[in-house]
Design an enzyme around this catalytic site. Structure first.
Site, short mmCIF file in Angstrom:
data_model
loop_
_atom_site.label_atom_id
_atom_site.label_comp_id
_atom_site.label_asym_id
_atom_site.label_seq_id
_atom_site.Cartn_x
_atom_site.Cartn_y
_atom_site.Cartn_z
N HIS A 73 -9.48 -4.14 -3.69
CA HIS A 73 -9.61 -2.54 -4.16
C HIS A 73 -11.37 -3.30 -4.62
O HIS A 73 -11.32 -4.09 -5.34
CB HIS A 73 -9.04 -2.08 -5.61
CG HIS A 73 -9.98 -0.43 -5.79
ND1 HIS A 73 -10.80 -0.97 -6.74
CD2 HIS A 73 -9.20 0.60 -5.86
CE1 HIS A 73 -11.30 0.98 -7.00
NE2 HIS A 73 -10.45 1.49 -6.41
N ASP A 113 -4.21 -7.26 -10.32
CA ASP A 113 -4.27 -5.80 -10.34
C ASP A 113 -2.85 -5.09 -10.20
O ASP A 113 -2.37 -4.65 -9.15
CB ASP A 113 -5.52 -5.40 -9.35
CG ASP A 113 -5.80 -4.16 -9.05
OD1 ASP A 113 -5.05 -3.19 -9.47
OD2 ASP A 113 -6.69 -3.70 -8.57
N GLN A 130 -1.97 -0.04 -8.89
CA GLN A 130 -0.78 0.99 -8.50
C GLN A 130 0.40 0.91 -8.20
O GLN A 130 1.12 0.97 -7.43
CB GLN A 130 -1.26 0.76 -6.82
CG GLN A 130 -2.79 0.98 -6.66
CD GLN A 130 -2.74 3.05 -7.09
OE1 GLN A 130 -1.85 3.33 -6.34
NE2 GLN A 130 -3.40 3.29 -7.01
N LYS A 172 -2.74 6.96 -13.89
CA LYS A 172 -1.91 6.58 -12.46
C LYS A 172 -0.64 6.81 -12.47
O LYS A 172 0.15 6.28 -11.76
CB LYS A 172 -2.14 5.22 -11.84
CG LYS A 172 -4.08 5.45 -11.24
CD LYS A 172 -3.87 3.94 -10.15
CE LYS A 172 -5.44 3.85 -10.16
NZ LYS A 172 -5.78 5.11 -9.29
N CYS A 195 -12.32 2.63 -1.61
CA CYS A 195 -12.75 1.91 -2.53
C CYS A 195 -12.06 0.79 -1.93
O CYS A 195 -11.96 -0.18 -2.54
CB CYS A 195 -12.85 1.76 -3.49
SG CYS A 195 -13.80 3.00 -4.46
N1 C6P Z 1 -7.76 3.55 -6.74
C1 C6P Z 1 -7.77 5.05 -5.66
O1 C6P Z 1 -7.90 7.29 -5.24
P1 C6P Z 1 -9.81 3.04 -11.94
O2 C6P Z 1 -10.61 3.35 -11.95
O3 C6P Z 1 -9.80 1.43 -13.35
O4 C6P Z 1 -8.11 3.40 -12.81
O5 C6P Z 1 -8.30 1.98 -11.29
C2 C6P Z 1 -9.44 1.47 -10.17
C3 C6P Z 1 -8.68 0.83 -9.27
C4 C6P Z 1 -8.11 -0.74 -9.56
N2 C6P Z 1 -7.37 -0.91 -8.23
C5 C6P Z 1 -6.42 -0.51 -7.90
C6 C6P Z 1 -5.61 -1.14 -6.22
C7 C6P Z 1 -6.89 0.76 -7.63
O6 C6P Z 1 -5.89 1.79 -6.55
C8 C6P Z 1 -7.48 1.64 -8.30
C9 C6P Z 1 -8.16 2.76 -8.44
C10 C6P Z 1 -8.10 5.31 -7.00
O7 C6P Z 1 -6.64 4.66 -4.40
C11 C6P Z 1 -9.45 5.41 -7.11
S1 C6P Z 1 -10.72 4.80 -5.75
#
Ligand code: C6P
Length: 411
Positions: A122, A202, A205, A228, A368
């Site tokens: 991401h 990371d 998910q 999440k 992203c």
């Molecule tokens: N993915 C999706 O719709 P934040 O925004 O900091 O809570 O998370 C960022 C992020 C980082 N790594 C992974 C693997 C992610 O999936 C995400 C966030 C959302 O898939 C928004 S783009």
């Protein structure tokens, strides 16, 4: 074993109509919905306990401090950290990774060093490393993803050659948000550790969807977001191994993170305060503690099984749609609770808009993951992502809606 049908009652937002149809919420990888107990914990905190933490000597401040530090202990238990001082509250995954990249990176990276990432990262686990690489002279290297539809996952055969002596840190996702791939994090960490390379996971998910044990995984850092995992927005955490955190400089300066300040120099507190400058997001942290209780009440093994079963069913039913290109692992055992797909003649944004007309919430776009989408020859995909309250009937509604959309565009 939870009664999955009863679970829907815990989530007030689900009981509404969208465009005249019952809401089918399949955008959980973007953000999950919140159970009543999390919403109530947040309002109760503001109604009874709210005061700034770590600063006051009055009753409310003491109560708020206890609740905030209690939440830290709860989060530490949720991920099986050895010590709650290894849990730093942040705004979420993005800020957690920026913290490691800026603080650990500034102190440890120099020209000639390599930061190893994977092609399925991401932007939040990519851009912070680009920024620190530009500041330190380090360079980036990527573990390739295999297969025309990324069905082969990470190329583990070349990993050892990529983990060369110049590599100082290896950052990778636990679960891909655009493919659904579950990466073998224990193996990745072990192979990096054998060469003295620091690991960053990371966990955006994975955190709310499966058991996460940072000691069993044996990672150095683990980043995640509360929103999440049925928690509220604006709060997340960074787990860091104590010895590494103690050697890292502060990420930001301000109140709460110092032991002494004079006009020209300051000294820092240890972790976690060193990395939590300013008033922390204590109310949302308390609600995150309630989310941990809720998910553990359901059982994270059970959640993982439920989500994976729905994803396998969706994958199987979606595969019957003409021309569909399904991304990510074909083996259900390697797939988390989401399915990402593309049609040759219908743009993902059209698919999502037509689904919305039937009350179905999906996500369409590059998620992203622009570099990987480009590698796959795509501008984006449509993604259906599942959580504890989703049902097989909702998958039937999704497939019927997609069949209708395809008919509209391609006849
Ligand atoms: N993915 C999706 O719709 P934040 O925004 O900091 O809570 O998370 C960022 C992020 C980082 N790594 C992974 C693997 C992610 O999936 C995400 C966030 C959302 O898939 C928004 S783009």
């Amino acid at each position: 074993m939870p009664n999955w049908n009863d679970i829907r009652r815990d989530f007030p937002i689900l009981h509404q109509q969208v465009n005249g149809k019952p809401l089918v919420y399949l955008d959980n990888a973007a953000t999950a919905q919140k159970p009543r107990v999390v919403i109530d914990t947040l309002s109760r905190f503001y109604e009874r306990d709210n005061a700034n933490v770590h600063r006051g000597l009055h009753a409310l401040s003491n109560r708020a401090t206890d609740a905030f530090e209690g939440a830290r202990t709860r989060v530490a238990k949720f991920i099986n950290a050895a010590d709650s001082a290894e849990v730093i509250f942040t705004r979420g995954t993005t800020e957690s990774i920026n913290l490691v990249a800026a603080s650990w990176g500034e102190a440890n990276l120099k020209k000639g060093d390599v930061i190893l990432l994977t092609e399925m990262e991401h932007h939040s686990n990519l851009v912070p490393w680009q920024l620190i690489a530009a500041r330190t002279g380090a360079t980036l290297r990527y573990v390739p993803v295999l297969g025309a539809n990324a069905e082969g996952g990470l190329d583990l055969a070349v990993l050892d050659s990529l983990l060369s002596p110049e590599v100082k840190i290896f950052a990778f996702t636990h679960i891909s948000n655009s493919l659904g791939t579950i990466n073998p994090v224990v193996e990745l960490c072990a192979r990096a550790r054998a060469r003295g390379i620091v690991t960053v996971i990371d966990g955006a998910q994975s955190i709310g969807h499966m058991p996460v044990d940072v000691r069993a995984i044996d990672c150095d850092f683990f980043a995640f977001s509360g929103h999440k995992m049925a928690g509220v927005t604006g709060i997340g955490a960074l787990y860091g191994r104590r010895a590494l955190l103690d050697a890292m400089p502060p990420y930001q300066g301000g109140g709460g993170m110092i032991s002494n300040v004079d006009f020209f120099t300051s000294r820092w507190k240890p972790s976690p305060e060193r990395f939590e400058a300013g008033t922390p997001n204590f109310a949302d942290a308390v609600a995150l503690g309630a989310a941990c209780d809720y998910l553990d009440g359901l059982g994270r093994e059970q959640i993982a099984k439920h989500d994976a079963e729905l994803a396998a069913l969706a994958y199987q039913k979606l595969a019957t749609l003409p021309g569909i290109r399904l991304l990510g692992p074909t083996d259900p055992a390697l797939r988390s609770g989401l399915v990402s797909f593309a049609f040759p003649d219908v743009h993902a944004h059209d698919v999502v808009t037509f689904a919305d007309e039937d009350g179905i919430a999906l996500r369409g776009g590059h998620h992203c993951n622009q570099p990987m989408m480009r590698k796959l020859g795509l501008t984006g995909t449509t993604r259906a992502s599942f959580y504890v309250y989703n049902t097989p009937e909702e998958i039937d509604l999704l497939v019927a809606n997609l069949a209708k959309t395809l008919k509209f565009f391609t006849g």
